[in-house]
Write a protein that holds these residues in place. Sequence first.
Motif, PDB file in Angstrom:
ATOM      1  N   ASN A 293     -14.439   8.169   0.977  1.00 57.35           N
ATOM      2  CA  ASN A 293     -13.149   8.675   0.502  1.00 57.35           C
ATOM      3  C   ASN A 293     -12.763   9.921   1.278  1.00 57.35           C
ATOM      4  OD1 ASN A 293     -12.529   6.770  -1.420  1.00 57.35           O
ATOM      5  ND2 ASN A 293     -13.726   7.772  -3.017  1.00 57.35           N
TER       6      ASN A 293
ATOM      7  N   GLY B 239      -5.016   1.510  -2.126  1.00 53.85           N
ATOM      8  CA  GLY B 239      -4.562   2.680  -2.876  1.00 53.85           C
ATOM      9  C   GLY B 239      -5.410   3.921  -2.677  1.00 53.85           C
ATOM     10  N   ARG B 240      -6.311   3.913  -1.661  1.00 56.58           N
ATOM     11  CA  ARG B 240      -7.172   5.088  -1.428  1.00 56.58           C
ATOM     12  C   ARG B 240      -7.063   5.539   0.020  1.00 56.58           C
ATOM     13  NH1 ARG B 240     -12.255   1.734  -4.103  1.00 56.58           N
ATOM     14  NH2 ARG B 240     -10.826   0.444  -5.250  1.00 56.58           N
ATOM     15  N   ASN B 241      -7.292   6.819   0.251  1.00 56.52           N
ATOM     16  CA  ASN B 241      -7.393   7.316   1.629  1.00 56.52           C
ATOM     17  C   ASN B 241      -8.856   7.253   2.038  1.00 56.52           C
ATOM     18  OD1 ASN B 241      -4.735   7.752   1.694  1.00 56.52           O
ATOM     19  ND2 ASN B 241      -4.782   9.964   1.834  1.00 56.52           N
TER      20      ASN B 241
ATOM     21  N   THR C 154      -5.055   4.334   4.874  1.00 57.00           N
ATOM     22  CA  THR C 154      -4.815   4.021   3.463  1.00 57.00           C
ATOM     23  C   THR C 154      -5.116   2.553   3.224  1.00 57.00           C
ATOM     24  OG1 THR C 154      -3.091   5.666   3.272  1.00 57.00           O
ATOM     25  CG2 THR C 154      -3.020   3.902   1.695  1.00 57.00           C
TER      26      THR C 154
ATOM     27  N   VAL D 255      -1.601   2.718   7.957  1.00 56.30           N
ATOM     28  CA  VAL D 255      -1.735   1.693   6.916  1.00 56.30           C
ATOM     29  C   VAL D 255      -2.029   0.383   7.624  1.00 56.30           C
ATOM     30  CG1 VAL D 255      -0.548   0.473   5.061  1.00 56.30           C
ATOM     31  CG2 VAL D 255      -0.091   2.890   5.419  1.00 56.30           C
TER      32      VAL D 255
ATOM     33  N   LYS E 162      -4.300  13.523   4.382  1.00 56.34           N
ATOM     34  CA  LYS E 162      -3.123  12.643   4.341  1.00 56.34           C
ATOM     35  C   LYS E 162      -3.099  11.827   5.626  1.00 56.34           C
ATOM     36  CE  LYS E 162       0.059  14.654   1.132  1.00 56.34           C
ATOM     37  NZ  LYS E 162       1.440  15.026   0.866  1.00 56.34           N
TER      38      LYS E 162
ATOM     39  N   GLN F 180       1.231   4.146  -3.031  1.00 58.66           N
ATOM     40  CA  GLN F 180       0.893   5.552  -2.732  1.00 58.66           C
ATOM     41  C   GLN F 180       2.055   6.482  -3.078  1.00 58.66           C
ATOM     42  OE1 GLN F 180      -1.591   7.255  -1.766  1.00 58.66           O
ATOM     43  NE2 GLN F 180      -3.081   5.895  -0.831  1.00 58.66           N
ATOM     44  N   LYS F 181       3.255   6.113  -2.604  1.00 58.43           N
ATOM     45  CA  LYS F 181       4.414   7.003  -2.743  1.00 58.43           C
ATOM     46  C   LYS F 181       4.837   7.169  -4.199  1.00 58.43           C
ATOM     47  CE  LYS F 181       5.089   7.994   1.610  1.00 58.43           C
ATOM     48  NZ  LYS F 181       4.699   9.298   2.122  1.00 58.43           N
TER      49      LYS F 181
ATOM     50  N   GLU G 285       0.835  -1.213   0.000  1.00 58.93           N
ATOM     51  CA  GLU G 285       0.000   0.000   0.000  1.00 58.93           C
ATOM     52  C   GLU G 285       0.869   1.263   0.000  1.00 58.93           C
ATOM     53  OE1 GLU G 285      -3.394   0.453   0.203  1.00 58.93           O
ATOM     54  OE2 GLU G 285      -4.106  -1.606   0.429  1.00 58.93           O
ATOM     55  N   ILE G 286       1.915   1.267   0.868  1.00 64.04           N
ATOM     56  CA  ILE G 286       2.763   2.455   1.020  1.00 64.04           C
ATOM     57  C   ILE G 286       3.513   2.750  -0.292  1.00 64.04           C
ATOM     58  CG2 ILE G 286       4.823   3.371   2.195  1.00 64.04           C
ATOM     59  CD1 ILE G 286       3.833   1.729   4.709  1.00 64.04           C
TER      60      ILE G 286
ATOM     61  N   GLU H  50       2.378   9.505  -5.684  1.00 66.86           N
ATOM     62  CA  GLU H  50       2.540  10.835  -5.096  1.00 66.86           C
ATOM     63  C   GLU H  50       3.667  11.595  -5.804  1.00 66.86           C
ATOM     64  OE1 GLU H  50       3.587  11.596  -0.709  1.00 66.86           O
ATOM     65  OE2 GLU H  50       1.660  10.543  -0.633  1.00 66.86           O
TER      66      GLU H  50
END
Length: 820
Positions: free
Chosen positions: A544, A527-529, A524, A552, A548, A280-281, A276-277, A284
């Motif tokens: 959703n 792939g979504r917050n 998170t 996780v 930030k 995201q990164k 997941e991290i 980003e």
Amino acid sequence: MTSTALFKIAEEWFTQQGWTPHAFQKDAWTAFLNGRNGLLNAPTGSGKTYALWFPIVLQYIAQNPDYKTKHKKGLKAIWITPLRALSQEIRQSAERVTRDLGTPLTVGIRTGDTSTSERQKQRRSMPDLLITTPESLQLLLATKGYPDIFRSCFAIVVDEWHELLGTKRGVQMELGLSRLKSITKDLRIWGISATIGNLEEAREVLLGPDTDHWKNSILLRAELNKKITVRSIIPETMETFPWRGHLGLRLLESVIPIIEQSKTTLIFTNTRSQCEIWFQKILERHPELAGEIAMHHGSINKETRLWVEQAIRNESLKAVVCTSSLDLGVDFAPVETVVQIGGPKGVARFLQRAGRSGHRPGQESVIYFLPTHAIELVEASALQQAVKSKAVEDRIPYLNSYDVLVQYLTTLAVSDGFYPEEIYPEIQSTFCYQGMSREEWEWLLNYIALGSQSLQSYDEYKKVTVAEDGCFKVTNRGVAMRHRFQIGTIVGDANITVRYQKGGYIGTIEEHFISKLKRGDVFTFAGRNLEFIRIKEMQVLVRNSSKKTSKVPAWMGGRLTLSAQMSKILREELYTASRPTSEQSIEIQSLAPVFARQRAESTVPKPKEFLIETFKTRDGYHHVFYPFEGRFVHEALGSLLSYRISLLLPISFSLAFNDYGFELLSDKEVDMQQVLDNDLFTTDYLLEDLQKSLNSTEMARRKFRDIAVISGLVFTGYPEKGIKMKHLQSSSQLLFDVFKDYEPDNLLYLQAYRETFEHQLEEGRLRLALQRIAGQEIVWKACKKPTPFSFPIITDRLREKLSSEKLADRIRKMTAILNK
């Protein structure tokens, strides 16, 4: 028809495809057509499916010369796959062979995804070739009149046997095969396995030790010279005080050119949270990759996973960040490049992932290794050695899994019933139950008929009725229905569905993570917050969020440990740090600043040395030990040593550990010399000391939950109406306590302790580690401050207490002080 004529049919088909059959494929055809059983050792993507579908179809042609005009219906062969996701690919291969050879053979799939109408159709008329899972095979054995279903079956193939071996699904498979051997004449049993260390034992477990099937069997190896190249991503500047996870994301920019230069890249992470991290990164920092990058792990919904797999096949994605959910067999065209984030902890896992690139015979596989902290570069170097020497782990089979046997006996009782004298020899012919005594067998029969001694006043535990002729049978429809729902040996952690408040399924998450969230918290996932709203009927409702977050989900299965094989190679690589530079790998050379600092503060251990470091900080007195044996062994060893030290002087410790070592932290100093003089590392009284040092009762209690579910002691609920894990946990704990107090010789209760020591704490491996340490020279270094080796362990302890921002901040300050 002669073997030569049959071979000609197969070879002509290969020629039409523009292929040439491999030697191992021809060897498998010959052995099968000669009536032999066997285990085929072949890597993914080498053509192993055709090595066994072909002789099955050729055998049918040989037995039915007028096959083009006449067709006798009925099941001819079963192909077992541990993964439902693979069944479509296997079906396509089978249909291609049956169709092109002009046979009327039908191919069907029966898994948890098969519709009820399709299953009923199969009940009326079975396909000739059936693709199914271990669980679905057991469900067929729970069908009334099941011997008639299997009577005409002449072959059974167990695919991905290395995945089943050493698991309770493997035990389930052993039991299923023991029954099929008795009811079908001339059954040929074959397994397909990727590389494991104990292939001979794997064959013995599959076929049953000392059985006729085992005596008439062969082990075939596909000798394909597969070139695997490991390329380490080495940071330009090496931090002398490394810590876990930190370096990984710092090297993110090194991955981008790899993605851009390849058609498709798989980025393997060890855990779902890391997956997941990273996803995201990357997005980003590189929003231009949106739509070209996806994520794949076991908790994301099935539709998304299938879409991702299809997108890899047609190369419409540039990169996929994934976990071991794409390790296994999900069959797609080869990807160009594979990146491994962090140490994969095992050689077999690493080779499996490497094989995903250049996934065709003769093609080179390239895998990039990205360390998440500096010392993981030693792992990278060790992996290169392992690839060269083909050193792969063993899979240790289970023995005396009484919970699986209770479930199996109930399955037989649900269908036609069974006579103990007929079934006992079958069960004893399996590897798992070869040592089962007559007394234990009698206990199990009493247990399924009368419930255990301490539960005799409760009728719900008396599931099986014994008829006058001695037949054990389930006569209660409710018991039979509940049992069919619960067939299987996979007991997950408490998984809760995640949905949008307005509808829409996202995936599943573990209960222990959600239990820590408050309304309004953002986390998170997939792939979504997502903002947590509430839990309603085993569902997490979310919306959703644009906020930030650093939260996780962590999944309990996420903490991998170094395998015994990997630990050994890792130690050998580490010892090369004391050799001349010309004898070192690039990775070891790149760690020169870390080793130089380690030597300045302490030492880098040599082959015959075992290192212990002690120092004081504001947190207390640190005592750090470096066995390099993996986190599970270190957890047990740390607890064992803290218990043994506490016998010498009144003291309490807190324990921290990683794959390289463990730390005992206390508020007073320990006289290390006194400790060493007292033979701390002896294997004498190991089991008793372990039981006293760990909360072994608590660990066994957790293990018992799975045993209670598999054996049917507790019911997990009907589909869509699952029983909350909290309730399952409390009812299994209640039963555990009843047995502990009133029936301590209950076999299921004792099994919980045995599995805790054998499988969770790896007691055998711990014993070997202690024996090795006892033969080494112990080097105790009283240091002035933390060393590069101890730093990752100390910072891991802080991780439990601090948020990731505060942790990074605290570590920066610590590093600045240490570097002065």
